[in-house]
Design a protein around this motif. Structure first.
Motif, PDB file in Angstrom:
ATOM      1  N   ILE A  18      60.899  64.229  55.499  1.00 40.66           N
ATOM      2  CA  ILE A  18      62.179  63.533  55.646  1.00 40.66           C
ATOM      3  C   ILE A  18      63.338  64.524  55.569  1.00 40.66           C
ATOM      4  CG2 ILE A  18      63.740  61.850  54.590  1.00 40.66           C
ATOM      5  CD1 ILE A  18      61.268  60.351  53.613  1.00 40.66           C
ATOM      6  N   GLY A  19      63.269  65.422  54.601  1.00 46.96           N
ATOM      7  CA  GLY A  19      64.337  66.403  54.441  1.00 46.96           C
ATOM      8  C   GLY A  19      64.494  67.293  55.659  1.00 46.96           C
ATOM      9  N   ILE A  20      63.372  67.749  56.231  1.00 43.40           N
ATOM     10  CA  ILE A  20      63.422  68.614  57.415  1.00 43.40           C
ATOM     11  C   ILE A  20      64.005  67.861  58.614  1.00 43.40           C
ATOM     12  CG2 ILE A  20      62.005  69.827  59.110  1.00 43.40           C
ATOM     13  CD1 ILE A  20      60.133  70.607  56.797  1.00 43.40           C
ATOM     14  N   ILE A  21      63.541  66.626  58.814  1.00 41.02           N
ATOM     15  CA  ILE A  21      64.035  65.828  59.947  1.00 41.02           C
ATOM     16  C   ILE A  21      65.539  65.597  59.839  1.00 41.02           C
ATOM     17  CG2 ILE A  21      63.964  63.546  61.034  1.00 41.02           C
ATOM     18  CD1 ILE A  21      60.978  63.450  60.366  1.00 41.02           C
ATOM     19  N   LEU A  22      65.997  65.208  58.647  1.00 43.60           N
ATOM     20  CA  LEU A  22      67.427  64.962  58.456  1.00 43.60           C
ATOM     21  C   LEU A  22      68.241  66.233  58.636  1.00 43.60           C
ATOM     22  CD1 LEU A  22      67.428  62.505  55.391  1.00 43.60           C
ATOM     23  CD2 LEU A  22      67.664  61.959  57.823  1.00 43.60           C
ATOM     24  N   SER A  23      67.688  67.358  58.170  1.00 43.45           N
ATOM     25  CA  SER A  23      68.404  68.628  58.302  1.00 43.45           C
ATOM     26  C   SER A  23      68.511  69.057  59.758  1.00 43.45           C
ATOM     27  CB  SER A  23      67.700  69.714  57.482  1.00 43.45           C
ATOM     28  OG  SER A  23      67.703  69.401  56.106  1.00 43.45           O
ATOM     29  N   VAL A  24      67.421  68.888  60.519  1.00 38.03           N
ATOM     30  CA  VAL A  24      67.415  69.263  61.930  1.00 38.03           C
ATOM     31  C   VAL A  24      68.479  68.494  62.714  1.00 38.03           C
ATOM     32  CG1 VAL A  24      66.068  69.156  64.066  1.00 38.03           C
ATOM     33  CG2 VAL A  24      65.023  70.055  61.983  1.00 38.03           C
ATOM     34  N   PHE A  25      68.614  67.201  62.382  1.00 35.67           N
ATOM     35  CA  PHE A  25      69.584  66.360  63.088  1.00 35.67           C
ATOM     36  C   PHE A  25      70.972  66.389  62.438  1.00 35.67           C
ATOM     37  CE2 PHE A  25      65.582  64.590  64.607  1.00 35.67           C
ATOM     38  CZ  PHE A  25      65.858  64.408  65.964  1.00 35.67           C
ATOM     39  N   GLY A  26      71.123  67.234  61.413  1.00 35.29           N
ATOM     40  CA  GLY A  26      72.437  67.391  60.796  1.00 35.29           C
ATOM     41  C   GLY A  26      72.900  66.192  59.994  1.00 35.29           C
ATOM     42  N   ILE A  27      71.972  65.347  59.591  1.00 33.64           N
ATOM     43  CA  ILE A  27      72.329  64.159  58.809  1.00 33.64           C
ATOM     44  C   ILE A  27      72.433  64.541  57.326  1.00 33.64           C
ATOM     45  CG2 ILE A  27      71.600  61.825  58.148  1.00 33.64           C
ATOM     46  CD1 ILE A  27      70.062  61.689  60.772  1.00 33.64           C
ATOM     47  N   GLY A  28      73.494  64.067  56.696  1.00 37.51           N
ATOM     48  CA  GLY A  28      73.662  64.342  55.274  1.00 37.51           C
ATOM     49  C   GLY A  28      74.118  65.756  54.987  1.00 37.51           C
ATOM     50  N   SER A  29      74.913  66.321  55.885  1.00 34.72           N
ATOM     51  CA  SER A  29      75.419  67.670  55.671  1.00 34.72           C
ATOM     52  C   SER A  29      76.268  67.718  54.406  1.00 34.72           C
ATOM     53  CB  SER A  29      76.243  68.109  56.878  1.00 34.72           C
ATOM     54  OG  SER A  29      76.789  69.388  56.667  1.00 34.72           O
ATOM     55  N   TYR A  30      76.008  68.698  53.566  1.00 36.36           N
ATOM     56  CA  TYR A  30      76.689  68.787  52.278  1.00 36.36           C
ATOM     57  C   TYR A  30      77.495  70.078  52.125  1.00 36.36           C
ATOM     58  CZ  TYR A  30      72.372  71.410  51.615  1.00 36.36           C
ATOM     59  OH  TYR A  30      71.330  72.276  51.791  1.00 36.36           O
ATOM     60  N   ILE A  31      77.498  70.905  53.154  1.00 38.75           N
ATOM     61  CA  ILE A  31      78.289  72.141  53.124  1.00 38.75           C
ATOM     62  C   ILE A  31      79.595  71.888  53.876  1.00 38.75           C
ATOM     63  CG2 ILE A  31      78.389  74.566  53.788  1.00 38.75           C
ATOM     64  CD1 ILE A  31      75.377  74.696  53.525  1.00 38.75           C
ATOM     65  N   ASN A  32      80.706  72.046  53.186  1.00 34.89           N
ATOM     66  CA  ASN A  32      81.991  71.750  53.801  1.00 34.89           C
ATOM     67  C   ASN A  32      82.468  72.901  54.694  1.00 34.89           C
ATOM     68  OD1 ASN A  32      83.102  73.700  52.003  1.00 34.89           O
ATOM     69  ND2 ASN A  32      83.332  72.111  50.412  1.00 34.89           N
ATOM     70  N   GLU A  33      83.623  72.724  55.318  1.00 31.28           N
ATOM     71  CA  GLU A  33      84.134  73.692  56.293  1.00 31.28           C
ATOM     72  C   GLU A  33      84.413  75.065  55.675  1.00 31.28           C
ATOM     73  OE1 GLU A  33      87.526  71.990  58.111  1.00 31.28           O
ATOM     74  OE2 GLU A  33      86.409  70.412  59.148  1.00 31.28           O
ATOM     75  N   SER A  34      84.720  75.091  54.417  1.00 29.61           N
ATOM     76  CA  SER A  34      85.009  76.366  53.753  1.00 29.61           C
ATOM     77  C   SER A  34      83.745  77.076  53.273  1.00 29.61           C
ATOM     78  CB  SER A  34      85.944  76.132  52.562  1.00 29.61           C
ATOM     79  OG  SER A  34      85.315  75.291  51.594  1.00 29.61           O
ATOM     80  N   GLY A  35      82.603  76.453  53.507  1.00 32.87           N
ATOM     81  CA  GLY A  35      81.338  77.062  53.102  1.00 32.87           C
ATOM     82  C   GLY A  35      80.872  76.677  51.717  1.00 32.87           C
ATOM     83  N   GLY A  36      81.630  75.812  51.044  1.00 36.30           N
ATOM     84  CA  GLY A  36      81.232  75.347  49.724  1.00 36.30           C
ATOM     85  C   GLY A  36      80.374  74.097  49.791  1.00 36.30           C
ATOM     86  N   LEU A  43      74.449  64.742  46.348  1.00 37.25           N
ATOM     87  CA  LEU A  43      73.762  63.856  45.411  1.00 37.25           C
ATOM     88  C   LEU A  43      73.291  62.580  46.099  1.00 37.25           C
ATOM     89  CD1 LEU A  43      72.868  63.417  42.517  1.00 37.25           C
ATOM     90  CD2 LEU A  43      75.107  62.404  42.033  1.00 37.25           C
ATOM     91  N   ILE A  44      74.132  62.019  46.972  1.00 37.28           N
ATOM     92  CA  ILE A  44      73.741  60.815  47.719  1.00 37.28           C
ATOM     93  C   ILE A  44      72.564  61.131  48.635  1.00 37.28           C
ATOM     94  CG2 ILE A  44      74.486  59.159  49.468  1.00 37.28           C
ATOM     95  CD1 ILE A  44      77.318  59.401  48.301  1.00 37.28           C
ATOM     96  N   PHE A  45      72.659  62.241  49.346  1.00 36.51           N
ATOM     97  CA  PHE A  45      71.573  62.684  50.219  1.00 36.51           C
ATOM     98  C   PHE A  45      70.284  62.876  49.430  1.00 36.51           C
ATOM     99  CE2 PHE A  45      69.105  66.274  51.900  1.00 36.51           C
ATOM    100  CZ  PHE A  45      68.866  65.861  53.200  1.00 36.51           C
ATOM    101  N   SER A  46      70.386  63.510  48.267  1.00 34.72           N
ATOM    102  CA  SER A  46      69.216  63.782  47.428  1.00 34.72           C
ATOM    103  C   SER A  46      68.573  62.485  46.958  1.00 34.72           C
ATOM    104  CB  SER A  46      69.620  64.636  46.220  1.00 34.72           C
ATOM    105  OG  SER A  46      70.176  65.855  46.621  1.00 34.72           O
ATOM    106  N   GLY A  47      69.390  61.513  46.560  1.00 35.79           N
ATOM    107  CA  GLY A  47      68.859  60.229  46.098  1.00 35.79           C
ATOM    108  C   GLY A  47      68.124  59.488  47.203  1.00 35.79           C
ATOM    109  N   ILE A  48      68.692  59.518  48.412  1.00 34.81           N
ATOM    110  CA  ILE A  48      68.056  58.834  49.540  1.00 34.81           C
ATOM    111  C   ILE A  48      66.704  59.462  49.862  1.00 34.81           C
ATOM    112  CG2 ILE A  48      68.231  58.368  52.017  1.00 34.81           C
ATOM    113  CD1 ILE A  48      71.264  58.100  51.623  1.00 34.81           C
ATOM    114  N   VAL A  49      66.695  60.790  49.991  1.00 35.63           N
ATOM    115  CA  VAL A  49      65.449  61.492  50.311  1.00 35.63           C
ATOM    116  C   VAL A  49      64.428  61.337  49.177  1.00 35.63           C
ATOM    117  CG1 VAL A  49      64.398  63.746  50.756  1.00 35.63           C
ATOM    118  CG2 VAL A  49      66.586  63.161  51.805  1.00 35.63           C
TER     119      VAL A  49
END
Length: 291
Positions: A18-36, A43-49
């Motif tokens: 699940i984590g790989i599939i969501l990451s490939v499709f860019g779902i639940g991105s947690y890195i903001n524009e500044s790289g942080g 946390l929401i992404f982690s709970g769902i997965v």
């Protein structure tokens, strides 16, 4: 032990997928524009997965156990042998005594190990399976004590509780693995950082899952005492203690053979493996029942 480890392994594989599939499709991105890191999104992404992996593992538990252990389900309406019918009647009698409205499926599977397990996503969809060696190596009273123990697992809702605990552990595993992967990706060249981050997430998730499994296995050991008490209540304390003594005697007989690792109601006696054991020491369990 095999059932619990199968549940944990299935959970890990599902969670990774699940984590790989969501990451490939860019779902639940947690890195903001500044790289942080956006910790709320992570946390929401982690709970769902995490909880999705645990719940899917629970839903598949009975099906997986049947396939992996090659369980032959005994149906009351089938042409059963005398011993098979006695086993079905014993499981149903103890289940009714425990107040269950829906009887568990009853199964037998070929194995030289004294073993029995209960699994399933709910009380309505549960399974009690016994190895052929259990029926040949132990007497009827010991078998009844073991069956009472397994029925108690179902009545106590141990698989559901373990699933919720696994979901919480998974959430922390996903959360911490991505923070660690982000930290690693920050110290490498920018052009390879995405690849390093992707690989590091998988590696850290596996490592943290192994560490997290210690928490799940600690709960597994704790719940065995409650299942023993339930088995003593259903089958009688003497029969439950007799079952544990029978397992001790069997373990002693097999200590010099490859069958030393009994998967039901006991653990490998080596202290160094205690953290990864699903069951507490037999003597301690007997002592608690006697007390």
């Amino acid at each position: 032990m095999k059932r619990i480890l199968l549940f944990i392994l299935t959970n890990l594989l599902v969670m990774l997928t699940i984590g790989i599939i969501l990451s490939v499709f860019g779902i639940g991105s947690y890195i903001n524009e500044s790289g942080g890191i956006n910790f709320t999104s992570l946390l929401i992404f982690s709970g769902i997965v995490g909880f999705t992996g645990a719940l899917i593992s629970l839903a598949m538990s009975r099906w997986m156990a049947k396939r992996m252990m090659n369980v032959h389900v005994l149906k009351p309406e089938d042409n059963l042998s005398h011993g098979e019918r006695q086993l079905v009647e014993m499981v149903h009698r103890l289940s009714q005594a425990a107040g269950m409205m829906h009887m568990p499926e009853v199964g037998i599977y070929e194995s030289k190990e004294v073993n029995a397990f209960a699994t399933g996503p709910s009380k309505k969809r549960s399974l009690v399976a016994v190895s052929t060696a259990t029926l040949t190596e132990l007497d009827a009273d010991a078998v009844e004590g073991i069956i009472g123990h397994e029925v108690a697992h179902i009545v106590n809702g141990d698989m559901v509780t373990m699933t919720l605990l696994q979901g919480v552990v998974n959430t922390f595993v996903v959360f911490l693995s991505r923070i660690a992967a982000w930290a690693v990706s920050r110290v490498v060249k920018e052009d390879i950082a995405p690849i390093v981050h992707f690989i590091a997430v998988i590696v850290f998730q596996i490592v943290f899952s192994i560490l997290g499994s210690m928490v799940v296995l600690a709960y597994s050991r704790h719940r065995e005492f409650h299942a023993d008490a339930g088995g003593a209540h259903l089958a009688g304390k003497d029969k439950m203690i007799h079952a544990l003594r029978g397992l001790q005697a069997y373990t002693s007989r097999m200590k010099d053979s490859e069958q030393n690792a009994i998967s039901t109601l006991q653990i490998n006696g080596k202290k160094r493996s205690a953290l990864f054991s699903t069951h507490p020491d037999l003597e301690e369990r007997i002592r608690r029942l006697q007390a």
